[in-house]
Scaffold this motif. Structure first.
Motif, PDB file in Angstrom:
ATOM      1  N   ALA A  90       0.825  -1.208   0.000  1.00  0.00           N
ATOM      2  CA  ALA A  90       0.000   0.000   0.000  1.00  0.00           C
ATOM      3  C   ALA A  90       0.861   1.260   0.000  1.00  0.00           C
ATOM      4  N   CYS A  93      -2.138  -9.131  -2.768  1.00  0.00           N
ATOM      5  CA  CYS A  93      -2.502  -7.767  -2.406  1.00  0.00           C
ATOM      6  C   CYS A  93      -2.821  -6.935  -3.651  1.00  0.00           C
ATOM      7  N   LEU A 151      -6.224  -4.846  -4.512  1.00  0.00           N
ATOM      8  CA  LEU A 151      -6.263  -3.446  -4.920  1.00  0.00           C
ATOM      9  C   LEU A 151      -6.925  -3.273  -6.277  1.00  0.00           C
ATOM     10  N   VAL A 186      -4.347   3.152   2.637  1.00  0.00           N
ATOM     11  CA  VAL A 186      -3.176   2.782   3.444  1.00  0.00           C
ATOM     12  C   VAL A 186      -3.572   2.630   4.905  1.00  0.00           C
TER      13      VAL A 186
END
Length: 859
Positions: free
Chosen positions: A754, A801, A805, A839
């Motif tokens: 992030a 991840c 996203l 984040v």
């Protein structure tokens, strides 16, 4: 004359030399097998007066060698046992030869007594394994696919020669004479293209097809009986599970069994087949990647049932290989119609992290479609759990650090086999879970869809028309799924992976690695670790199958010996007490995480709940007096579960995640990790009362009803919707930290990804380059000490991840000439505040162990 004599002498010398080398090689192999197997015992039993003098000499040599090793080692090093008991109700297949030995009402002398392994492989039931390649080649659907592929190639050639001008012309024979004449001038021939596609279809089927036969199965079984004891102390299965499979085949003789193992090692390909063959169950056709088509071993696997599939079916991104897809679909469908059992790895490849990967739906979709279009009346899915005390394939540290995978080759296979024969990998455990019918699964999902009022999700047998849809998440990078059944395929595949993970037995090395990474990263005395292992075994009792038994101190010593000094050290401190600790290196922590991650999914929900609870507490100034509403904790935990949607399968599709979180919260209340505010008139332990009520309710349910298929409402029984205040428990701080540590490495990987999104501001980047950047950033944090989790260096978690996203529309992924480019979405490109929100959301899942409420935790 002299020349003739010299030539004769030279040839004789050459023949003698070659013959001597051959004889020496055979003698070496015979000696090795003789020394490593039961051959001496058998001969001694047959000829008791025979003095096997070489054996005593061998014993003396071994004694001298052992004395030398003992001298080199520390004199006060405790002796480690060579094996542990593998549990009640299990059997070691290496010691099981049911077809050998003296049988009642048979001849007085049975040669199977003297040669049990030969008798076992020869007397095992033999099945007819029909070849389906020729059937597929003559199928009308394949003919149509050949024609379709030829037309596609013709359009491409016309476009290359003439651009858009002649692209719309038909290739089926109705084009004008002028168009044909122009094709001829350009050197384009539809008939030549068609013949080339026909030859390609034959080549595809030849490369794909299996040559499964009883002869090679018997020979390989005998070899495995001889060689497996050289590097495995046992291949353990459950007796009742084998009987369950036999019962299933007897009740439904025409129904194929679909074995779906989780993939850990290349050894998986043949071990399931070996166990089934020696238990008189039909061996399956096994889906294997074409990277295993290496000399010698590729042919061996093919004869044992492997049919090879390209790792990437579509050679060009965005362009479907219609012919290959059709050949694969038809091969599987006809194999099922011919009565073959099938085995495929639903993850698509071996797990690099030790935990299950997200499922790929390609082959499963073909099997479900075969049921839907009536090709087969039903099929029984058999989830298979495989685990090793020590992985035979070595480790995946290089790949997790971002280094390129070394491709399979003949030399690599030979060196791997030689290394394996000289090593000890402990026990291998294979569990066959209860089969479930595809027909019943479809009916169950339909029932749930009707109860939800969503008739669009009701699945009915459809006509035999396939819609080929590109998918980046399907088996080997492609998919052959009917669009209207895609949700069904995903639901079944996720349930299979969940069941496999739940049924995987916990091995001694899994338990030790889990304790070292979640509780004692700096090591601990053996007595403390033994007490922790006892505690872990008690917590797993009734939830997970334990693949070992015995005293915890002996199990720890055994596990340390198996993992080796490169991962774990077992030494004495200045006070003479044994201390066990992980080797302090990035590589050792990554490899230990592979073994530890087998237990991670079991504790994932508890870890998410506790981490969320502490994150909500941190919003208050006085944490000791802070309160968190029960409903708010569950709602926030539900959102946080979505962060790990590509990392773990937290629940079956037929289970309600919210209800499972309430159940886990009750368990945390019972254990004292979280306290509930006392309300007047309420029992002192409301969690215990609710769990008792839930167990009593479960006992009252009819045995035919499966809790997994019940959508439990969030009522009083689960504590949903109440305003109970949850308090911090200072008495169990250390235990809370242990649970939060379970997912901490994954959280560190995700938050690093992030933070790294900043480099994509007004800039697109190759996905591979971005992954390398994140891995280098994580490596730097580990070296500086700002991140204590070396196992957070994981390319798999970085990719997961990025999928998350992309799902959240934070990043965009596009393909350009086969390369994946990532960039920020417009919203996050324009607004830094939006990016900071993402984040912060991920950062909330990182446990803050330096905060006040963890001050009492041990380092």
């Amino acid at each position: 004359m002299l020349t003739t004599v010299l030539n004769f002498a030279q040839r004789f010398a050459e023949i003698s030399l070659l013959g001597g080398i051959e004889i020496a090689s055979v003698a070496l192999i015979v000696y090795y097998i003789f020394a490593k197997t039961r051959a001496p015992v058998i001969i001694a039993g047959l000829f008791p007066n025979l003095n096997l003098s070489y054996r005593s000499s061998l014993g003396k040599i071994n004694t001298i060698r052992s004395d030398l090793l003992v001298t080199l080692r520390s004199s006060n090093e405790p002796k480690v046992q060579n094996s542990v008991a593998h549990g009640i109700g299990t059997q070691n297949m290496l010691e099981l030869t049911p077809q050998s030995g003296q049988k009642p009402f048979k001849r007085l002398f049975d040669w199977g007594v003297a040669f049990p392994y030969v008798a076992q492989v020869l007397r095992s039931e033999k099945f007819e394994y029909r070849q389906v390649t020729e059937i597929v080649h003559n199928d009308v659907v394949l003919k149509h696919a050949i024609k379709q592929a030829a037309e596609q190639t013709l359009r491409e050639q016309r476009y290359a020669k003439n651009g858009h001008r002649l692209l719309t012309r038909s290739a089926s024979g109705d084009q004008s004479a002028a168009a044909e004449e122009e094709d001829e001038k350009q050197g384009i021939s539809y008939q030549a293209i068609l013949r080339k596609q026909e030859q390609r279809a034959m080549s595809i089927l030849k490369d794909m097809g299996s040559t499964l036969n009883n002869g090679l199965l018997a020979l390989t079984s005998w070899i495995l009986y001889k060689l497996l004891p050289c590097f495995l102390s046992g291949v353990v299965t459950n007796t009742k599970q084998i009987e369950m499979l036999k019962t299933a085949t007897e009740k439904s003789p025409g129904t194929p069994l679909i074995f779906v193992p989780l993939h850990r090692s290349h050894l998986d390909y043949i071990m399931v087949t070996w166990i089934l063959t020696n238990n008189d169950i039909r061996s399956p056709l096994v889906a294997a990647g074409n990277n295993l088509q290496i000399p010698v071993f590729g042919g061996l696997l093919r004869g044992l049932g492997a049919f090879f599939i390209k790792r990437k079916i579509d050679p060009v991104e965005g362009k479907k290989d219609v012919l290959y897809r059709a050949a694969l679909h038809l091969y599987l469908t006809h194999a099922l119609k011919q009565g073959h059992n099938v085995e495929f790895f639903i993850e698509g490849g071996r797990t690099r992290t030790g935990k299950p990967c997200m499922p790929k739906g390609g082959i499963l979709s073909v099997i479900v479609n075969a049921f839907m279009d009536g090709s087969i009346p039903d099929a029984l899915l058999v989830p298979v759990s495989v685990n090793y005390e020590r992985l035979v394939d070595g480790n995946f540290v290089r790949e997790q650090k971002g280094e390129k995978k070394v491709p399979e080759s003949f030399s690599k296979a030979i060196s791997g086999i030689w290394k394996a024969l000289r090593s000890n990998y402990g026990l291998m455990r294979i569990d066959f879970n209860e089969p479930y019918s595809i027909r019943e699964l479809v009916n169950s999902y339909n029932k749930i869809a009707r109860e939800d009022g969503n008739m669009a999700k009701v699945y009915k047998p459809a006509a035999r028309t396939l819609q080929h849809n590109q998918s980046t998440s399907s088996l080997y990078g492609t998919d052959v799924v009917c669009e209207e059944h895609r949700n069904l395929i995903e639901s079944i595949s996720r349930q299979v992976v969940f069941d496999c993970a739940s049924a995987t037995s916990v091995m001694s090395t899994n338990a030790l690695a889990f304790l070292l990474l979640t509780r004692y990263r700096n090591g601990a005395e053996e007595q403390i670790l033994a007490a922790a292992l006892d505690d872990l075994r008690n917590s797993l009792y009734g939830c997970k199958d334990i693949g070992f038994s015995g005293e915890s101190s002996q199990i720890l010593a055994y596990a340390c010996d198996l993992l080796g000094s490169g991962l774990v050290t077992r030494t004495r401190d200045e006070n003479g007490r044994l201390v066990i600790r992980a080797v302090n290196s990035v590589e050792s922590f990554i490899e230990l995480a592979y073994y530890s991650n087998m237990l991670t999914p079991h504790f994932a929900l508890s870890s998410i709940l506790l981490t969320t609870f502490h994150a909500l507490l941190s919003e208050r100034e006085k944490k000791r007096e802070a309160k968190v509403p029960r409903k708010k904790l569950i709602d926030t935990a539900l959102e946080n579960c979505q962060i790990y949607r590509y990392e773990f399968i937290l629940n079956k599709p037929t289970q309600v995640l919210e209800s499972m979180l309430y159940k886990q919260l009750d368990d945390l209340l019972i254990s004292g990790c979280i306290c509930a505010e006392q309300v007047q008139g309420e029992s002192e332990n409301p969690g215990e009362s609710k769990r008792l009520a839930r167990s009593l309710a479960a006992d009252c349910l009819d045995e035919d009803n499966d809790d997994d298929y019940l959508h439990v409402a969030n009522g009083d029984c689960e504590g949903g919707g109440d305003d109970t205040q949850l308090l911090f428990s200072s008495e169990t701080v250390q235990q809370q930290r242990y649970i939060c540590e379970v997912l901490a490495p994954f959280a560190w990987t995700y938050v690093t990804v992030a933070h790294s999104l900043q480099i994509l501001h007004r800039n697109s980047m190759l996905e591979s380059e971005f992954i390398s950047f994140v891995i280098n950033d994580l490596t730097g944090k580990v070296r500086r000490g700002s991140c204590i989790y070396a196992e957070s260096i994981s390319t798999d978690s970085v990719r997961n991840c990025l999928k998350l996203l992309e799902k959240w529309s934070v990043i965009e992924v596009c393909n350009q000439q086969g390369l994946r480019l990532i960039s920020l979405n417009t919203l996050y490109e324009m607004s830094r505040e939006s990016l900071n929100t993402i984040v912060k959301k991920i950062d909330a899942m990182v446990p803050k162990f330096n905060s006040g409420y963890f001050a009492e935790a041990m380092p």
